[in-house]
Enzyme design. Structure first.
Site, PDB file in Angstrom:
ATOM      1  N   CYS A 171      57.135 -37.472  -9.423  1.00  0.00           N
ATOM      2  CA  CYS A 171      56.908 -38.450  -8.373  1.00  0.00           C
ATOM      3  C   CYS A 171      56.161 -39.404  -9.145  1.00  0.00           C
ATOM      4  O   CYS A 171      55.809 -39.550 -10.347  1.00  0.00           O
ATOM      5  CB  CYS A 171      56.323 -38.050  -7.119  1.00  0.00           C
ATOM      6  SG  CYS A 171      54.955 -37.432  -6.867  1.00  0.00           S
ATOM      7  N   ASP A 227      57.517 -42.911  -0.979  1.00  0.00           N
ATOM      8  CA  ASP A 227      56.451 -42.188  -0.968  1.00  0.00           C
ATOM      9  C   ASP A 227      55.705 -42.376   0.495  1.00  0.00           C
ATOM     10  O   ASP A 227      55.703 -43.455   1.033  1.00  0.00           O
ATOM     11  CB  ASP A 227      55.604 -43.072  -1.952  1.00  0.00           C
ATOM     12  CG  ASP A 227      54.438 -42.473  -2.544  1.00  0.00           C
ATOM     13  OD1 ASP A 227      53.761 -41.637  -1.838  1.00  0.00           O
ATOM     14  OD2 ASP A 227      53.785 -43.125  -3.617  1.00  0.00           O
ATOM     15  N   ARG A 260      54.873 -36.116  -2.791  1.00  0.00           N
ATOM     16  CA  ARG A 260      56.084 -35.564  -2.877  1.00  0.00           C
ATOM     17  C   ARG A 260      56.264 -34.295  -3.827  1.00  0.00           C
ATOM     18  O   ARG A 260      56.879 -33.633  -3.392  1.00  0.00           O
ATOM     19  CB  ARG A 260      57.008 -36.668  -3.034  1.00  0.00           C
ATOM     20  CG  ARG A 260      57.240 -37.787  -2.205  1.00  0.00           C
ATOM     21  CD  ARG A 260      57.862 -38.892  -2.560  1.00  0.00           C
ATOM     22  NE  ARG A 260      57.080 -39.577  -3.504  1.00  0.00           N
ATOM     23  CZ  ARG A 260      57.538 -40.990  -4.061  1.00  0.00           C
ATOM     24  NH1 ARG A 260      58.612 -41.260  -3.675  1.00  0.00           N
ATOM     25  NH2 ARG A 260      56.787 -41.459  -4.925  1.00  0.00           N
TER      26      ARG A 260
END
Length: 184
Positions: free
Chosen positions: A35, A149, A41
Site C-alpha cells: 500500500c 486508504d 491496508r
C-alpha cells in the site's frame, strides 16, 4: 568415549541444516502486500492472509509501502479492526518497498490500481507477478476494485477497509490454488 561422536538432543538447531529444508524452501511462496505507508491496508492484508493460509501450504507473507517510513507500528484502528477477527498485527512494523522485496516475492498484491502501476513502473521485471488485491473478485466492476486508504478515517472506515481486504483475500486464494495446481 563420546568426544568425537555427535549426540542428537533433538534441539531445534539440529534441524537448521537438514537437507530436507531445501525442499520446503522450494515449495514456499512469498506473498507481498503493498500500500502507501504500510501502516493500515497492507499490514491488515498481511495479518488476514497469514491467518487464512496457516493450514494451507507454505507461505512467507510480507507487507511494504511505496512511501513507507521503516519501523512505524500499524495504525491503532487497523490493529483493532483485525483483532475483531482474532488476528494480532500489533508487532508488525512498516517497511519501504525495495527492489530486494520485489525480487524475493512470488506474488505482489497492491491495494489500488495506482499501487500496481507504480510497482510496474519502478520494477518492470515484476509486472507478471503483480496484481490488484481484488483483481480476482468477479462480483466487482473494475472501478470498484481499489481499496481506499482509511488513514485518518473513523473506526467504521477501517472495518469497511478490513472487510474489503478479507473479500479480496478470499478471491485471491482461489487464484493461488489454481496457480499452484491446488496445493495452496
Amino acid at each position: 568415549m563420546f568426544v568425537n561422536s555427535v549426540r542428537s538432543d533433538f534441539a531445534v538447531d539440529d534441524f537448521l541444516h537438514s537437507p530436507h529444508l531445501g525442499n520446503i524452501d522450494a515449495l514456499m511462496k512469498t506473498v507481498l502486500f503493498v500500500c502507501t505507508g504500510n501502516v493500515c491496508r497492507s499490514p491488515m492484508a498481511e495479518g488476514i492472509f497469514r491467518h487464512a493460509v496457516k493450514n494451507r501450504g507454505h507461505y512467507k507473507v510480507v507487507s511494504a509501502g511505496l512511501g513507507a517510513v521503516n519501523g512505524q507500528p500499524p495504525s491503532p484502528y487497523a490493529v483493532q479492526a483485525v483483532a475483531e477477527l482474532g488476528i494480532d498485527i500489533s508487532r508488525l512494523h512498516s517497511l519501504m518497498l525495495t527492489a530486494d522485496l520485489v525480487q524475493q516475492a512470488d506474488y505482489i498484491f497492491g491495494m489500488t490500481h495506482s499501487h500496481v502501476e507504480t510497482i510496474c513502473l519502478l520494477y518492470p521485471q515484476a509486472a507478471e507477478k503483480t496484481f490488484l488485491l481484488r483483481e480476482f473478485d468477479e462480483t466487482l466492476d473494475d472501478f470498484e476494485k481499489d481499496i481506499s486508504d482509511p488513514i485518518g478515517g473513523s473506526y467504521e472506515v477501517y472495518t469497511n477497509c478490513r472487510d474489503q481486504i478479507e473479500q479480496g483475500i478470499a478471491s485471491l486464494l482461489g487464484f493461488l490454488d489454481q496457480s499452484a495446481g491446488g496445493t495452496a
